[in-house]
Design a protein around this motif. Structure first.
Motif, mmCIF file in Angstrom:
data_model
loop_
_atom_site.group_PDB
_atom_site.id
_atom_site.type_symbol
_atom_site.label_atom_id
_atom_site.label_comp_id
_atom_site.label_asym_id
_atom_site.label_seq_id
_atom_site.Cartn_x
_atom_site.Cartn_y
_atom_site.Cartn_z
ATOM 1 N N THR A 82 0.839 -1.203 0.000
ATOM 2 C CA THR A 82 0.000 0.000 0.000
ATOM 3 C C THR A 82 0.873 1.251 0.000
ATOM 4 O OG1 THR A 82 -1.583 -1.263 1.353
ATOM 5 C CG2 THR A 82 -1.992 1.089 1.121
ATOM 6 N N PHE A 83 1.962 1.223 0.775
ATOM 7 C CA PHE A 83 2.930 2.320 0.737
ATOM 8 C C PHE A 83 3.471 2.513 -0.682
ATOM 9 C CE2 PHE A 83 4.000 2.598 5.442
ATOM 10 C CZ PHE A 83 3.825 3.980 5.516
ATOM 11 N N ALA A 84 3.842 1.379 -1.329
ATOM 12 C CA ALA A 84 4.393 1.445 -2.681
ATOM 13 C C ALA A 84 3.391 2.070 -3.643
ATOM 14 C CB ALA A 84 4.789 0.045 -3.152
ATOM 15 N N HIS A 85 2.108 1.716 -3.480
ATOM 16 C CA HIS A 85 1.060 2.237 -4.371
ATOM 17 C C HIS A 85 0.861 3.739 -4.185
ATOM 18 C CE1 HIS A 85 -2.522 1.808 -6.922
ATOM 19 N NE2 HIS A 85 -3.043 2.746 -6.152
ATOM 20 N N TYR A 86 0.834 4.193 -2.941
ATOM 21 C CA TYR A 86 0.527 5.600 -2.655
ATOM 22 C C TYR A 86 1.760 6.510 -2.674
ATOM 23 C CZ TYR A 86 -4.347 4.723 -1.391
ATOM 24 O OH TYR A 86 -5.681 4.409 -1.425
ATOM 25 N N PHE A 87 2.923 5.959 -2.316
ATOM 26 C CA PHE A 87 4.103 6.812 -2.174
ATOM 27 C C PHE A 87 5.284 6.407 -3.054
ATOM 28 C CE2 PHE A 87 1.707 7.309 1.753
ATOM 29 C CZ PHE A 87 1.689 8.692 1.908
ATOM 30 N N GLY A 88 5.310 5.138 -3.545
ATOM 31 C CA GLY A 88 6.395 4.701 -4.410
ATOM 32 C C GLY A 88 7.754 4.860 -3.748
ATOM 33 N N ILE A 89 8.779 5.141 -4.567
ATOM 34 C CA ILE A 89 10.115 5.456 -4.067
ATOM 35 C C ILE A 89 10.232 6.975 -4.113
ATOM 36 C CG2 ILE A 89 12.585 5.297 -4.599
ATOM 37 C CD1 ILE A 89 12.156 2.450 -5.511
ATOM 38 N N SER A 90 10.033 7.627 -2.972
ATOM 39 C CA SER A 90 9.879 9.085 -2.955
ATOM 40 C C SER A 90 10.557 9.694 -1.734
ATOM 41 C CB SER A 90 8.393 9.445 -2.929
ATOM 42 O OG SER A 90 7.770 8.940 -1.756
ATOM 43 N N ALA A 91 10.709 11.025 -1.764
ATOM 44 C CA ALA A 91 11.304 11.753 -0.634
ATOM 45 C C ALA A 91 10.406 11.676 0.596
ATOM 46 C CB ALA A 91 11.540 13.205 -1.023
ATOM 47 N N GLU A 92 9.092 11.700 0.394
ATOM 48 C CA GLU A 92 8.147 11.614 1.520
ATOM 49 C C GLU A 92 8.309 10.293 2.269
ATOM 50 O OE1 GLU A 92 3.773 13.474 1.900
ATOM 51 O OE2 GLU A 92 4.188 12.632 -0.068
ATOM 52 N N TYR A 93 8.393 9.212 1.493
ATOM 53 C CA TYR A 93 8.539 7.898 2.123
ATOM 54 C C TYR A 93 9.918 7.765 2.762
ATOM 55 C CZ TYR A 93 7.994 2.853 2.801
ATOM 56 O OH TYR A 93 7.900 1.586 3.354
ATOM 57 N N ASP A 94 10.950 8.343 2.140
ATOM 58 C CA ASP A 94 12.281 8.386 2.764
ATOM 59 C C ASP A 94 12.204 9.046 4.138
ATOM 60 O OD1 ASP A 94 13.469 7.146 0.633
ATOM 61 O OD2 ASP A 94 14.541 8.904 -0.117
ATOM 62 N N ILE A 96 4.360 -7.843 -5.433
ATOM 63 C CA ILE A 96 3.958 -7.119 -4.218
ATOM 64 C C ILE A 96 3.881 -5.608 -4.432
ATOM 65 C CG2 ILE A 96 4.618 -6.611 -1.824
ATOM 66 C CD1 ILE A 96 5.966 -9.387 -1.778
ATOM 67 N N TYR A 97 4.854 -5.050 -5.141
ATOM 68 C CA TYR A 97 5.000 -3.597 -5.159
ATOM 69 C C TYR A 97 4.649 -2.898 -6.478
ATOM 70 C CZ TYR A 97 7.851 -4.397 -0.943
ATOM 71 O OH TYR A 97 8.304 -4.769 0.300
ATOM 72 N N GLN A 98 4.776 -3.584 -7.627
ATOM 73 C CA GLN A 98 4.715 -2.865 -8.912
ATOM 74 C C GLN A 98 3.281 -2.501 -9.313
ATOM 75 O OE1 GLN A 98 7.381 -4.277 -12.075
ATOM 76 N NE2 GLN A 98 5.816 -3.696 -13.546
ATOM 77 N N HIS A 99 2.820 -1.392 -8.766
ATOM 78 C CA HIS A 99 1.518 -0.821 -9.112
ATOM 79 C C HIS A 99 1.488 0.602 -8.592
ATOM 80 C CE1 HIS A 99 0.700 -1.774 -4.884
ATOM 81 N NE2 HIS A 99 1.075 -3.019 -5.150
ATOM 82 N N GLY A 100 0.571 1.385 -9.067
ATOM 83 C CA GLY A 100 0.480 2.772 -8.613
ATOM 84 C C GLY A 100 1.749 3.545 -8.908
ATOM 85 N N SER A 101 2.367 4.104 -7.872
ATOM 86 C CA SER A 101 3.562 4.944 -8.029
ATOM 87 C C SER A 101 4.858 4.150 -8.149
ATOM 88 C CB SER A 101 3.678 5.904 -6.822
ATOM 89 O OG SER A 101 2.536 6.722 -6.720
#
Length: 475
Positions: free
Chosen positions: A28-40, A328-333
């Motif tokens: 869900t994190f991957a979908h909404y935030f991807g690999i991003s500064a916010e998630y960092d 698991i992760y490849q969707h959304g962002s």
């Protein structure tokens, strides 16, 4: 079914449920935030709570608390429990004061490569995530009591509530500003729910939090807690070093290693840590009554049981890393390029899986005999190796180098803690390990020769299930 196997199964089942929900949270994190500064920023903000968790929760304190608690009887055990709870509660609450006042400076140390705006956001989030450690530390004390009374499912299931809470707040993230504030609040609320569940179970077996405080008990805890604290703190510094170096690999570096680590830690938690947590009270009890035969039986059973799952898990992650990450992760962002770098990082982490699994078991043998000094020395060596290799490999190979450094550090650690144990294995023991290895190779051949036919998400799930079936059939 032996007691160790039965309790490991219950612990593993509950941990599996929790970890699958953890994967749902990360997806869900991957979908909404991807690999991003916010998630960092979020990931750096939870580093300190997780670092302190290793000290006051499932690390140093548990290593000191459980072996001592198993040696207590009747009212003495209740007084010992209350003393430990008050010590943990007072210490963790007081620590919040400097964290709140100096969050900017703490973040500057944790993430030296973050941009100025990301550092400001991380500092703000850290003030919200810290209270998690207060409740999770109390959860760990209660869990130690329950495990010592052969209650495993409830405490191991409790983190599932935390993961569900996080998922719910990620879904609600659009109602917060910045969006990452939602999951951050969910992280702390989840810790509270985790704590409430185990304390409810604790009351059911007639343990209470009373006003009792015995300084003699506190002294006995501190005699073990001090050396264990050094070991756990040093071991946890590995994570701090990895994360700090990752901030210099560019935006998303921290996110990448965390996404890979989540998958890598799934078999480690479900199998190795479950076995180790079920093992410690048994080794502690056998050691206290000097029953060497039972002690050695439980130890060898735990080694075989751990490797039975760790070795095929390593092969599975090596040959299916791309497919699992994409599933698991490849969707959304989360993009295809994100999948490639995360999968490669996961591959190098997985090389250390059997070694960290055994290291987890071997460390418990020292704790069961009230020896926390030597594991601390080993932790220092592992830190120095990991930190040196991080610098050498990360600046050349990026986040993949960080993963490889971690794997090498684990290999060195397992031989330092388990050399005498490994030397004491019989020919029959080695034959069992060899069978596990051969069955894993058979499974790997099946994966390599057939995965081209499984080219959709649903079929990848089927391939994983069939691979497991091939392994168990071969074994």
């Amino acid at each position: 079914m032996s007691k160790l196997l039965r309790h490991t199964f219950l612990f593993s089942l509950a941990t599996l449920i929790s970890r699958l929900l953890g994967l749902l949270r990360d997806a869900t994190f991957a979908h909404y935030f991807g690999i991003s500064a916010e998630y960092d920023a979020y990931l750096v903000a939870i580093i300190l709570p997780f670092f302190l968790r290793k000290i006051f929760a499932d690390g140093a304190l548990s290593s000191a608390f459980i072996p001592l608690f198993t040696r207590k009887q009747g009212k003495d055990s209740q007084v010992f429990l209350s003393t430990t709870i008050w010590f943990v509660l007072i210490t963790t609450v007081l620590l919040y004061i400097p964290v709140y006042l100096f969050s900017d400076q703490i973040v500057l140390v944790l993430g030296t490569g973050l941009s100025e705006s990301t550092m400001e956001l991380t500092s703000y989030l850290l003030k919200i995530t810290y209270p998690f450690i207060i409740f999770i530390s109390l959860w760990a004390v209660a869990t130690g009591v329950l495990n010592s009374n052969d209650i495993y499912f409830g405490p191991a299931f409790a983190p599932a509530l935390s993961n569900l809470c996080s998922v719910m707040f990620i879904f609600l993230s659009s109602y917060f500003s910045p969006r990452i504030l939602g999951p951050t609040i969910g992280f702390t609320v989840g810790g509270i729910l985790q704590f409430l569940l185990v304390f409810y179970i604790l009351r059911k077996i007639h343990f209470r939090m009373t006003l009792d405080f015995n300084f003699k008990d506190l002294k006995s805890i501190m005699n073990l807690f001090g050396p264990a604290l050094l070991g756990v703190a040093v071991a946890s510094l590995n994570t701090l070093v990895d994360t700090n170096i990752a901030t210099w690999t560019g935006t998303g570096g921290v996110s990448t290693i965390q996404y890979a680590l989540r998958i890598y830690q799934l078999p480690l938690s479900i199998f190795a840590i479950s076995v180790a947590n079920a093992l410690l009270p048994k080794l502690s009890y056998s050691s206290s009554i000097k029953d060497e035969k039972e002690y050695n039986k439980n130890l060898k059973d735990s080694i075989e049981l751990t490797l039975f799952f760790a070795i095929p898990s390593m092969f599975g992650l090596i040959f299916l890393n791309n497919e699992i990450v994409a599933l698991i992760y490849q969707h959304g962002s989360f993009t295809f390029e994100d999948t490639l770098i995360t999968a490669k990082t996961l591959l190098y982490y997985s090389l250390g899986l059997p070694f960290y699994s055994l290291h987890t078991i071997f460390i418990r043998t020292y704790h069961s005999k009230l020896n926390t000094r030597y594991p601390s020395l080993v932790a220092v060596v592992m830190l120095l190796v990991n930190a040196t290799l991080d610098v050498l490999l990360a600046f050349r190979y990026g986040v993949v180098g960080i993963a490889f450094a971690t794997a090498i550090s684990g290999i060195i650690g397992v031989f330092m803690t388990g050399f005498n144990i490994i030397k004491g294995l019989t020919g029959e023991d080695w034959m069992e390990i060899f069978k596990i290895f051969i069955a894993s190779v058979v499974m790997s051949i099946f994966i390599v020769t057939s995965k081209g036919f499984f080219d959709s998400r649903l079929l990848v799930v089927l391939l994983i299930a069939l691979s497991a079936l091939v392994y168990f059939s071969s074994a």
